[in-house]
Scaffold this motif. Structure first.
Motif, PDB file in Angstrom:
ATOM      1  N   ALA A 221      37.388  40.839  42.352  1.00 20.78           N
ATOM      2  CA  ALA A 221      38.817  41.096  42.190  1.00 20.78           C
ATOM      3  C   ALA A 221      39.648  40.094  42.994  1.00 20.78           C
ATOM      4  CB  ALA A 221      39.135  42.522  42.634  1.00 20.78           C
ATOM      5  N   ALA A 225      42.223  37.350  41.418  1.00 21.71           N
ATOM      6  CA  ALA A 225      43.618  37.382  41.861  1.00 21.71           C
ATOM      7  C   ALA A 225      44.049  36.041  42.434  1.00 21.71           C
ATOM      8  CB  ALA A 225      43.796  38.487  42.903  1.00 21.71           C
ATOM      9  N   CYS A 229      44.464  35.717  37.694  1.00 14.47           N
ATOM     10  CA  CYS A 229      43.747  36.280  36.557  1.00 14.47           C
ATOM     11  C   CYS A 229      43.301  37.694  36.904  1.00 14.47           C
ATOM     12  CB  CYS A 229      42.551  35.390  36.217  1.00 14.47           C
ATOM     13  SG  CYS A 229      41.779  35.777  34.624  1.00 14.47           S
ATOM     14  N   SER A 230      42.776  38.397  35.918  1.00 14.28           N
ATOM     15  CA  SER A 230      42.225  39.736  36.112  1.00 14.28           C
ATOM     16  C   SER A 230      41.155  39.967  35.064  1.00 14.28           C
ATOM     17  CB  SER A 230      43.324  40.800  35.995  1.00 14.28           C
ATOM     18  OG  SER A 230      43.846  40.806  34.679  1.00 14.28           O
TER      19      SER A 230
END
Length: 308
Positions: A221, A225, A229-230
Motif C-alpha cells: 500500500a 501510494a 496509484c492504488s
C-alpha cells in the motif's frame, strides 16, 4: 518512467523471439523442458562447446536485444541468485575426486556468478559499466534498480537481465533449503531500458525491494501510494504466490508459467509487457515477487502513454 525498448526470454515456455508470449503461455508441469533456440545461430560452435546452459541463454538473449536496438549498451546489469550451477558442481566434484594433479581452472573460472555478465560483455565487445547482483530471490530487482539508476545518471541504453539454471542436485534441497512445490526450471530474461519512449509499449514506473518484509500488505500500500496509484487502478497482478489474488482485477501466479528459479520475476516483466501489448485498454501491471518468505520485490509497469 523507464521505457522497455525490447525484451527477450529463454524459458520452459515458447517465449524466445515471439511477438507476444501470451499467445503461447501454458501452465508448466514437472515434465516440461527448457525450450532452447538453435544456439549455433548466435554463438560460434567452437565457443558453444564449453558454455553451460546458463551462459548460452544469457549470451543469446543479450545478443538478440542488441540486434533490436540501434545503440550499443552503455551499461549492463545482471541478476543471478545461484549463478553457474553446472560449472560450480563440476568444479566441486573435480576437487573431491582428483588428487595429486594440478586442477584445470576452467570450471572454477566459469563457476563464478559474474561469468554471465562478463561473457555477455566479451561477446558483444562491450566495455561499458558491467555489474552482477546476487541477492537470492531479489537478485533481479536489485539488478533492475541498478539499471534504473544508470538511466538517472544519463545512460541511454541499458541492458538489464537475470538468469538462473536448474540442475538435478536442487531436488535434494527441496523442502529444506528451498521451499517450493513448483518444478525447478531454468530461465533467462533480458531487456533494454531507456529514458526515451521510442517504440516501447510499456515502461517501468518504480521498483522497490525489502529484505525483511514483515507486513507485505502495508508495504504494498505504501509503495503504490508513493507512486500515486492504488490496487483499484491495477489491471493485472503478477505474483509468485496468491497472497493478493482476492484484491486483483486480474491475477496470475507467474511461477505457474516460469516454474521455480529464483530470478523468475524477470520473466514476469516480459509477461507484463506483452499483456499490455495484447490488451490495448489495460494500463497498469503490478509485479509482486514474494517467492521467498520475508522478502518482497515490487515493480510497477505502466503503458507508455499513461501519466504516473
Amino acid at each position: 518512467m523507464y521505457f522497455i525498448q525490447h525484451i527477450e526470454s529463454i524459458t520452459h515456455q515458447d517465449s524466445f523471439q515471439k511477438e507476444n508470449i501470451w499467445d503461447h503461455l501454458k501452465p508448466l508441469s514437472a515434465e516440461n523442458e527448457l525450450i532452447s533456440p538453435d544456439y549455433k545461430n548466435y554463438i560460434p560452435v567452437a565457443a558453444l562447446r564449453r558454455l553451460s546452459t546458463i551462459l548460452r541463454m544469457g549470451i543469446t538473449a543479450s545478443k538478440v536485444c542488441q540486434e533490436k536496438v540501434s545503440r550499443e549498451f552503455d551499461a549492463i546489469s545482471v541478476g543471478t541468485a545461484l549463478g553457474c550451477l553446472t560449472d560450480t558442481e563440476k568444479f566441486l566434484v573435480t576437487i573431491n575426486t582428483v588428487s595429486g594433479d594440478i586442477l584445470s581452472p576452467t570450471a572454477f573460472i566459469q563457476s563464478t556468478h559474474n561469468t554471465i555478465s562478463g561473457q555477455i560483455s566479451l561477446d558483444l565487445k562491450n566495455h561499458a559499466y558491467n555489474m552482477t547482483h546476487t541477492q537470492n530471490a531479489l537478485s533481479f530487482e536489485v539488478a533492475l534498480k541498478d539499471g534504473l539508476l544508470c538511466i538517472d545518471e544519463g545512460k541511454n541504453s541499458v541492458l538489464v537481465g537475470a538468469t538462473d539454471e536448474a540442475i538435478p542436485f536442487l531436488e535434494r534441497l527441496r523442502g529444506s533449503l528451498i521451499e517450493t512445490e513448483k518444478p525447478f526450471t531454468s530461465g533467462a530474461t533480458f531487456m533494454v531500458l531507456s529514458g526515451e519512449k521510442g517504440n516501447s509499449i510499456a515502461g517501468i514506473q518504480a521498483c522497490e525491494v525489502n529484505f525483511s518484509s514483515e507486513n507485505p500488505e502495508t508495504q504494498l500500500a505504501e509503495f503504490l501510494a508513493a507512486n500515486n496509484c492504488s490496487l483499484e487502478k491495477i489491471d493485472l497482478v503478477l505474483e509468485a504466490g496468491t497472497a493478493f489474488k482476492s484484491l486483483a482485477k486480474n491475477h496470475y501466479s507467474f511461477t505457474d508459467y516460469s516454474g521455480f528459479y529464483q530470478s523468475a520475476s524477470s520473466f514476469a516483466i516480459h509477461m507484463a509487457n506483452d499483456w499490455l501489448l495484447k490488451n490495448a485498454k489495460e494500463q497498469r501491471v503490478l509485479i509482486v515477487n514474494n517467492l521467498e518468505s520475508n522478502k518482497l520485490g515490487l515493480t510497477l509497469i505502466y503503458r507508455n502513454d499513461v501519466e504516473a
